[in-house]
Design an enzyme around this catalytic site. Structure first.
Site, mmCIF file in Angstrom:
data_model
loop_
_atom_site.group_PDB
_atom_site.id
_atom_site.type_symbol
_atom_site.label_atom_id
_atom_site.label_comp_id
_atom_site.label_asym_id
_atom_site.label_seq_id
_atom_site.Cartn_x
_atom_site.Cartn_y
_atom_site.Cartn_z
ATOM 1 N N LYS A 206 0.732 -1.228 0.057
ATOM 2 C CA LYS A 206 -0.020 -0.050 -0.163
ATOM 3 C C LYS A 206 0.984 1.289 0.099
ATOM 4 O O LYS A 206 0.604 2.276 -0.941
ATOM 5 C CB LYS A 206 -0.831 0.040 1.325
ATOM 6 C CG LYS A 206 -2.026 0.999 1.122
ATOM 7 C CD LYS A 206 -2.710 0.897 2.441
ATOM 8 C CE LYS A 206 -3.693 1.816 2.839
ATOM 9 N NZ LYS A 206 -4.521 2.039 3.836
ATOM 10 N N GLU A 212 10.574 -4.795 4.287
ATOM 11 C CA GLU A 212 10.639 -6.245 4.004
ATOM 12 C C GLU A 212 10.161 -6.319 2.165
ATOM 13 O O GLU A 212 11.111 -6.965 1.748
ATOM 14 C CB GLU A 212 9.821 -7.165 4.552
ATOM 15 C CG GLU A 212 10.091 -6.991 6.249
ATOM 16 C CD GLU A 212 9.267 -5.946 7.116
ATOM 17 O OE1 GLU A 212 9.166 -4.894 6.563
ATOM 18 O OE2 GLU A 212 8.971 -6.447 8.263
ATOM 19 N N GLY A 266 -4.904 -2.234 5.436
ATOM 20 C CA GLY A 266 -4.009 -3.333 4.827
ATOM 21 C C GLY A 266 -4.506 -4.424 5.026
ATOM 22 O O GLY A 266 -4.770 -5.253 4.484
ATOM 23 N N ARG A 267 -5.084 -4.629 6.371
ATOM 24 C CA ARG A 267 -5.839 -5.960 6.717
ATOM 25 C C ARG A 267 -7.004 -6.205 6.052
ATOM 26 O O ARG A 267 -7.611 -7.398 6.462
ATOM 27 C CB ARG A 267 -5.573 -6.295 8.257
ATOM 28 C CG ARG A 267 -6.258 -5.490 8.946
ATOM 29 C CD ARG A 267 -5.814 -5.480 10.447
ATOM 30 N NE ARG A 267 -6.373 -4.458 11.527
ATOM 31 C CZ ARG A 267 -5.548 -3.255 11.463
ATOM 32 N NH1 ARG A 267 -4.796 -3.202 10.960
ATOM 33 N NH2 ARG A 267 -6.218 -2.296 12.318
ATOM 34 N N GLU A 352 -4.307 -7.328 15.316
ATOM 35 C CA GLU A 352 -4.170 -5.879 15.015
ATOM 36 C C GLU A 352 -5.232 -4.946 15.271
ATOM 37 O O GLU A 352 -4.782 -3.730 15.373
ATOM 38 C CB GLU A 352 -3.501 -5.855 13.537
ATOM 39 C CG GLU A 352 -2.556 -4.716 13.522
ATOM 40 C CD GLU A 352 -1.653 -4.963 12.123
ATOM 41 O OE1 GLU A 352 -0.765 -4.861 12.257
ATOM 42 O OE2 GLU A 352 -2.310 -4.988 11.195
ATOM 43 N N HIS A 383 -3.840 -33.681 18.015
ATOM 44 C CA HIS A 383 -2.843 -34.429 18.387
ATOM 45 C C HIS A 383 -1.665 -33.607 18.842
ATOM 46 O O HIS A 383 -0.390 -33.986 19.148
ATOM 47 C CB HIS A 383 -2.231 -35.281 17.154
ATOM 48 C CG HIS A 383 -3.519 -36.295 16.789
ATOM 49 N ND1 HIS A 383 -3.469 -37.411 17.219
ATOM 50 C CD2 HIS A 383 -4.381 -35.960 15.914
ATOM 51 C CE1 HIS A 383 -4.586 -38.044 16.571
ATOM 52 N NE2 HIS A 383 -5.113 -37.264 15.902
ATOM 53 N N LYS A 511 9.542 -0.593 14.297
ATOM 54 C CA LYS A 511 10.146 -0.187 12.990
ATOM 55 C C LYS A 511 10.916 0.833 13.363
ATOM 56 O O LYS A 511 11.946 1.027 12.593
ATOM 57 C CB LYS A 511 8.791 0.217 12.220
ATOM 58 C CG LYS A 511 8.037 -0.909 11.554
ATOM 59 C CD LYS A 511 6.926 -0.031 10.594
ATOM 60 C CE LYS A 511 5.812 -1.070 10.046
ATOM 61 N NZ LYS A 511 4.808 -0.024 9.413
HETATM 62 C C1 G6Q Z 1 -2.419 -3.916 7.948
HETATM 63 C C2 G6Q Z 1 -1.358 -3.323 8.370
HETATM 64 C C3 G6Q Z 1 0.148 -3.965 8.088
HETATM 65 C C4 G6Q Z 1 0.633 -3.630 6.419
HETATM 66 C C5 G6Q Z 1 1.803 -4.064 6.319
HETATM 67 C C6 G6Q Z 1 2.215 -4.046 4.706
HETATM 68 O O1 G6Q Z 1 -3.668 -3.474 8.399
HETATM 69 O O2 G6Q Z 1 -1.289 -1.855 8.075
HETATM 70 O O3 G6Q Z 1 0.070 -5.472 8.038
HETATM 71 O O4 G6Q Z 1 -0.534 -4.193 5.726
HETATM 72 O O5 G6Q Z 1 2.609 -3.485 6.966
HETATM 73 O O6 G6Q Z 1 2.238 -2.499 4.332
HETATM 74 P P1 G6Q Z 1 2.327 -2.306 3.081
HETATM 75 O O7 G6Q Z 1 1.128 -2.717 2.193
HETATM 76 O O8 G6Q Z 1 2.165 -0.531 2.926
HETATM 77 O O9 G6Q Z 1 3.494 -2.715 2.436
#
Ligand code: G6Q
Length: 547
Positions: A206, A212, A266-267, A352, A383, A511
């Site tokens: 996003k 990463e 994002g989620r 989250e 198990h 971060k």
């Molecule tokens: C979700 C969070 C988080 C996000 C990641 C990736 O709600 O905001 O999990 O999706 O940190 O972020 P980017 O899509 O910006 O790389």
């Protein structure tokens, strides 16, 4: 709770718990032949059975009073109405617009967002189809066989979970891979299996600033360029982002960049172009079926009365467990191997969103909020950690998730799978008393001394609550429904707790510190003065171990 009406409703529930605790769940069934029918709710072919929870009609009545005291319906309408419910980021949370098939407008800041949503969806689904059909091929003219989504968190967990769940719907000869971890072994292990000429990368981020994802994208780019040359980047990379400027700098062609909007968290973004890898894998029609499943639940959540509203019931029963009984965790156990990543996906969605200690107005919360979510597919979990669910000192409510019909042709497996699922929920509820155990051991011919020693270990308290979500078959539409049910359940709970489920400030500090520490880790000559003893000690030990 510093909202007087909500606090009063919660106090009623606390007093009521004492009454409920006097009866065993099995007795509630014995007294009420209609308990299963009356303590379950349906949505088309999906059934939510909550009858094995320790609650009565009066409990539900008090829970609905709590919901009304927290103005749940008003807050739900504000969510769907595009109000800036994400108060700390001053944004709407309108992922529902991405799966809106009503034909009606949805407004954000006075503008109907649906034309843009539909145009962007048409664009990314056309791209998915072009990859599937071979119309868009690799730099050497070969058809793509492997799609690698590079993303993390909300830009990874949803599509990765769904790609596995819907693998029976995947096009033959197409494989999806998901690289998320900055640990280089993640991308290395993935690339090892791949042929650059037949591999498409989708960089999903996003913000396009995530450490990463950018690192993994650079490594993937280097691997591709080494094999096929710089010019190949244009045909082997696509991106999904809200930051088109940053994507352009990476060298990805503008017509291969798919956007979404800041009102999609994002989620909550797998319904947008973040689902592109899934769309390539299962095709546009199945992807739209997945969206329709989400829409089914939106309509249900918006319109069904509280007593029949599945996300409302799921959320309120969770509050009953968390706040009134004090249960700290919630297990989610899909008896569906292809939902293996669903608990991990829900961990992010729930923890989250509702792992917060501050109310909307900045005051500290005065009751517990989000539970610890964990799970693994059944029967595997049986198990492993089910011992604790049956006999541990904490009570952990369980959501069982199971299909009536398998995607596979072999019905015998499914009979055993289903029987295991309902046997577990029955065992958790029924338990086994000391007297019952003693009788069984006597019948087996054990001596009284042996019975005395062994029997306590074989007692099950019972009355361990669980709910079951049963659906006909794990189709794209069913998966859409499951995901949206949990999204709205999380929202319902956030309303009761008066917290913002759409921000995630708790991930920021780590971060920030990582950015400060990375140069100290990279360069052994940098002085470690000023760090705390443990952090400095660990960096020094790494330097030593590296020679
Ligand atoms: C979700 C969070 C988080 C996000 C990641 C990736 O709600 O905001 O999990 O999706 O940190 O972020 P980017 O899509 O910006 O790389």
């Amino acid at each position: 709770m510093n909202r007087p009406q909500a606090a009063a409703a919660l106090a009623v529930l606390e007093a009521h718990r004492v009454e409920v605790a006097k009866k065993r769940t099995m007795d509630l069934f014995a007294e009420d032949p209609r308990r299963f029918q009356d303590f379950s709710a349906g949505l088309d072919d999906l059934l939510y059975d909550y009858s094995k929870n320790r609650l009565t009609r009066a409990t539900l009545h008090h829970l609905f009073d709590l919901a009304r005291a927290c103005q749940l319906e008003k807050r739900r309408d504000a969510l769907f109405g595009g109000e800036k419910v994400n108060v700390t980021e001053k944004r709407a949370a309108l992922h529902m617009a991405l799966r809106n098939f009503s034909g009606h407008a949805i407004h954000v800041d006075g503008k109907d967002v649906m034309p843009d949503v539909l145009a962007e969806r048409a664009k990314f689904l056309a791209f998915a189809e072009a990859i599937r059909s071979g119309r868009f091929a690799g730099a050497t003219g070969e058809r793509f066989t492997d799609v690698v989504n590079i993303g993390i968190g909300g830009s990874d967990l949803g599509p990765a979970m769904a790609a596995r769940a819907l693998s029976p719907y995947a096009a033959p000869g197409l494989r999806a891979h998901f690289v998320s971890n900055v640990d280089g072994s993640d991308i290395a292990d993935t690339l090892k299996q791949l042929d650059p000429a037949r591999t498409l990368f989708i960089v999903s981020s996003k913000t396009f600033t995530t450490q990463e994802t950018l690192k993994n994208a650079q490594s993937a780019r280097h691997w591709l360029v080494t094999a096929l040359g710089e010019a190949a980047v244009a045909s082997h990379f696509a991106a999904v982002s809200t930051r088109l400027d940053k994507v352009a700098a990476f060298g990805i062609l503008p017509d291969r960049v798919f956007g979404f909007w800041d009102w999609v968290g994002g989620r909550y973004s797998m319904w947008s172009a973040i689902g592109l890898s899934l769309a390539v894998l299962i095709g546009p029609n199945h992807f739209e079926d997945f969206l329709r499943g989400g829409f089914d639940v939106d309509e249900h959540f918006r319109t069904a009365p509280l007593a029949e509203n599945i996300p409302v019931l799921m959320g309120l029963i969770g509050v009953w467990h968390r706040n009134v009984w004090g249960f700290p965790a919630q297990a989610v156990i899909p008896y569906d191997q292809r939902l293996a990543r669903f608990p991990a996906y829900l961990q992010q969605l729930d923890m989250e969103s509702n792992g917060k200690g501050v109310q909307l107005n900045g005051d500290a919360v005065t009751q517990a909020t989000g539970p610890i979510i964990f799970g693994e597919p059944g029967t595997n979990g049986q198990h492993a950690f089910f011992q604790l669910l049956h006999q541990g000192t904490e009570t952990t409510p369980v959501d069982f998730i199971v299909a009536a019909e398998p995607n596979e042709a072999d019905p015998e497996h499914h009979v055993l799978l289903f029987a295991n699922c309902i046997a577990q929920s029955e065992a958790l509820m029924r338990g086994r008393s000391l007297e019952e155990v003693q009788e069984i051991l006597r019948a087996q011919g054990l001596s009284e001394a042996e019975i005395g020693a062994l029997a306590p270990h074989k007692v099950f308290s019972g009355d361990r609550p669980s709910s079951t979500l049963l659906y006909r078959k794990l189709t794209p539409r069913t998966l859409g429904r499951l995901v949206a049910l949990y999204e709205h359940k999380v929202f319902v709970q956030s309303v009761i707790w008066n917290i913002n489920p759409f921000d995630q400030w708790g991930v920021e500090l780590g971060k920030e510190l990582c950015n400060r520490l990375a140069p100290l880790v990279a360069d052994a000559s940098v002085d470690l003065a000023g760090l705390d003893g443990s952090t400095a000690g660990l960096i020094a030990a790494r330097r030593f171990l590296q020679g």
